[in-house]
Design a protein around this motif. Structure first.
Motif, PDB file in Angstrom:
ATOM      1  N   ALA A 115      40.244  49.517  27.338  1.00  0.00           N
ATOM      2  CA  ALA A 115      41.608  49.295  26.853  1.00  0.00           C
ATOM      3  C   ALA A 115      41.830  47.824  26.528  1.00  0.00           C
ATOM      4  N   LEU A 116      42.350  47.567  25.353  1.00  0.00           N
ATOM      5  CA  LEU A 116      42.736  46.220  24.937  1.00  0.00           C
ATOM      6  C   LEU A 116      44.255  46.165  24.872  1.00  0.00           C
ATOM      7  N   ILE A 117      44.846  45.234  25.600  1.00  0.00           N
ATOM      8  CA  ILE A 117      46.302  45.074  25.594  1.00  0.00           C
ATOM      9  C   ILE A 117      46.628  43.670  25.128  1.00  0.00           C
ATOM     10  N   THR A 118      47.301  43.538  23.997  1.00  0.00           N
ATOM     11  CA  THR A 118      47.696  42.212  23.524  1.00  0.00           C
ATOM     12  C   THR A 118      48.952  41.770  24.267  1.00  0.00           C
ATOM     13  N   GLY A 119      49.082  40.464  24.421  1.00  0.00           N
ATOM     14  CA  GLY A 119      50.238  39.928  25.138  1.00  0.00           C
ATOM     15  C   GLY A 119      50.273  40.385  26.582  1.00  0.00           C
ATOM     16  N   SER A 120      49.089  40.482  27.203  1.00  0.00           N
ATOM     17  CA  SER A 120      49.031  41.050  28.552  1.00  0.00           C
ATOM     18  C   SER A 120      48.887  40.015  29.657  1.00  0.00           C
ATOM     19  N   VAL A 133      40.551  44.677  28.598  1.00  0.00           N
ATOM     20  CA  VAL A 133      40.459  43.402  27.896  1.00  0.00           C
ATOM     21  C   VAL A 133      41.875  42.828  27.840  1.00  0.00           C
ATOM     22  N   VAL A 134      42.064  41.763  28.591  1.00  0.00           N
ATOM     23  CA  VAL A 134      43.359  41.083  28.633  1.00  0.00           C
ATOM     24  C   VAL A 134      43.397  40.069  27.502  1.00  0.00           C
ATOM     25  N   SER A 135      44.391  40.158  26.653  1.00  0.00           N
ATOM     26  CA  SER A 135      44.508  39.232  25.531  1.00  0.00           C
ATOM     27  C   SER A 135      45.886  38.596  25.527  1.00  0.00           C
ATOM     28  N   THR A 161      45.627  36.889  34.849  1.00  0.00           N
ATOM     29  CA  THR A 161      45.736  38.353  34.909  1.00  0.00           C
ATOM     30  C   THR A 161      44.364  38.994  35.083  1.00  0.00           C
ATOM     31  N   ALA A 162      43.388  38.534  34.307  1.00  0.00           N
ATOM     32  CA  ALA A 162      42.033  39.091  34.421  1.00  0.00           C
ATOM     33  C   ALA A 162      41.452  38.829  35.805  1.00  0.00           C
ATOM     34  N   GLU A 163      41.687  37.632  36.324  1.00  0.00           N
ATOM     35  CA  GLU A 163      41.188  37.300  37.666  1.00  0.00           C
ATOM     36  C   GLU A 163      41.843  38.188  38.722  1.00  0.00           C
ATOM     37  N   ASP A 164      43.149  38.402  38.581  1.00  0.00           N
ATOM     38  CA  ASP A 164      43.866  39.263  39.531  1.00  0.00           C
ATOM     39  C   ASP A 164      43.349  40.699  39.465  1.00  0.00           C
ATOM     40  N   LEU A 165      43.044  41.171  38.269  1.00  0.00           N
ATOM     41  CA  LEU A 165      42.484  42.514  38.115  1.00  0.00           C
ATOM     42  C   LEU A 165      41.122  42.621  38.791  1.00  0.00           C
ATOM     43  N   ARG A 166      40.285  41.631  38.575  1.00  0.00           N
ATOM     44  CA  ARG A 166      38.960  41.646  39.198  1.00  0.00           C
ATOM     45  C   ARG A 166      39.064  41.556  40.720  1.00  0.00           C
ATOM     46  N   SER A 220      37.456  46.212  36.485  1.00  0.00           N
ATOM     47  CA  SER A 220      36.674  45.526  35.456  1.00  0.00           C
ATOM     48  C   SER A 220      37.624  44.946  34.426  1.00  0.00           C
ATOM     49  N   ALA A 221      37.541  43.644  34.229  1.00  0.00           N
ATOM     50  CA  ALA A 221      38.470  43.005  33.297  1.00  0.00           C
ATOM     51  C   ALA A 221      37.891  41.711  32.756  1.00  0.00           C
ATOM     52  N   MET A 222      38.201  41.411  31.517  1.00  0.00           N
ATOM     53  CA  MET A 222      37.868  40.127  30.906  1.00  0.00           C
ATOM     54  C   MET A 222      39.110  39.602  30.204  1.00  0.00           C
ATOM     55  N   ALA A 223      39.165  38.299  30.026  1.00  0.00           N
ATOM     56  CA  ALA A 223      40.277  37.658  29.321  1.00  0.00           C
ATOM     57  C   ALA A 223      39.766  37.041  28.030  1.00  0.00           C
TER      58      ALA A 223
END
Length: 249
Positions: free
Chosen positions: A10-15, A35-37, A47-52, A57-60
């Motif tokens: 999942a890609l979320i813009t403005g996340s 995918v945090v964008s 946000t990506a760090e908090d998810l991990r 599984s998350a990347m920014a």
């Protein structure tokens, strides 16, 4: 209800914050790789760090969704997860003002982020969805599509997103791709709560909501997760209003 989203990308813009951040967490909790964008590097990476840290599984990826080359880079980075299955076009800003006093820059920046951003991101991810013959595009519109004074730019962008949703749904249905919109009402995001006049704003808004209370980011992310799932496989080209029963006024 089992949404069966495990393994989806999942890609979320403005996340980096607000509704987008909550949506990232909801989809991650349902098993998605996220995918945090965001254009804000600090909030995207946080946000990506908090998810991990929560075991997901998350990347920014920092991205200005109005720039074609940055969107191409964003989608390229997502290939680390195997391609995007779910796109949530959430990026947006407000630059309010009455039309007679609104600058061209205020008009262009708001409309471009909402509409051009959805266009560029959707165009970039659709080929891989078409190849898989499965995909979800979910556009975050707003109750403001009915028109708010001082928001001609924002209302025009959010109303345009509904037309975009309906047209794209007709184009992509034969590929197993559904396209829908979610239109939030007054949602109590952290940013909203931090406004100096929040209490007065909350009181005035609550009085207009038939259910008698205001929404939380989870109310939007739950709707997004539902539309992203196979449970909603026969829903396409529609706008789900998450407003507590309030429409115009």
């Amino acid at each position: 209800m089992e949404l069966n989203l495990k393994g989806r990308v999942a890609l979320i813009t403005g996340s980096g914050s607000g509704i987008g951040r909550d949506t990232a967490f909801k989809l991650a909790e349902e098993g998605c790789m996220v995918v945090v964008s965001d254009i804000n590097a600090d909030t995207a990476h946080q946000t990506a760090e908090d998810l991990r840290s929560a075991g997901h599984s998350a990347m920014a990826v920092v991205c200005d969704v109005t720039k074609e080359e940055e969107v191409a880079h964003l989608v390229s980075r997502a290939q680390q997860y195997g391609g995007i299955d779910i796109l949530v076009n959430n990026a947006g800003i407000v630059k309010d003002g009455y039309l007679t006093k609104m600058t061209e820059q205020a008009w262009d920046s708001v409309v471009d982020i909402i509409l051009k951003g959805a266009f560029l991101c959707s165009r970039a991810v659709l080929p891989q969805m078409m190849e898989k013959r499965w995909g979800r595009v979910i556009n975050i519109s707003s109750r403001s599509l009915f028109g708010n004074p001082g928001q001609t730019n924002y209302s025009a962008g959010k109303a345009g997103l509904v037309g975009f949703t309906r047209a794209l749904a007709q184009e992509q249905g034969r590929y197993g791709i559904t396209v829908n919109a979610v239109a939030p009402g007054f949602i109590m995001t952290p940013g909203m709560r931090n406004l100096p006049h929040f209490s007065k704003l909350q009181e005035a808004a609550t009085a207009k909501v038939p259910v008698g209370f205001l929404g939380e980011p989870r109310d939007i992310s739950n709707a997004v997760a539902f539309l992203a799932s196979d449970v909603a496989r026969y829903i396409s080209g529609t706008t789900v209003f998450v407003t507590g029963g309030r429409y115009s006024g």
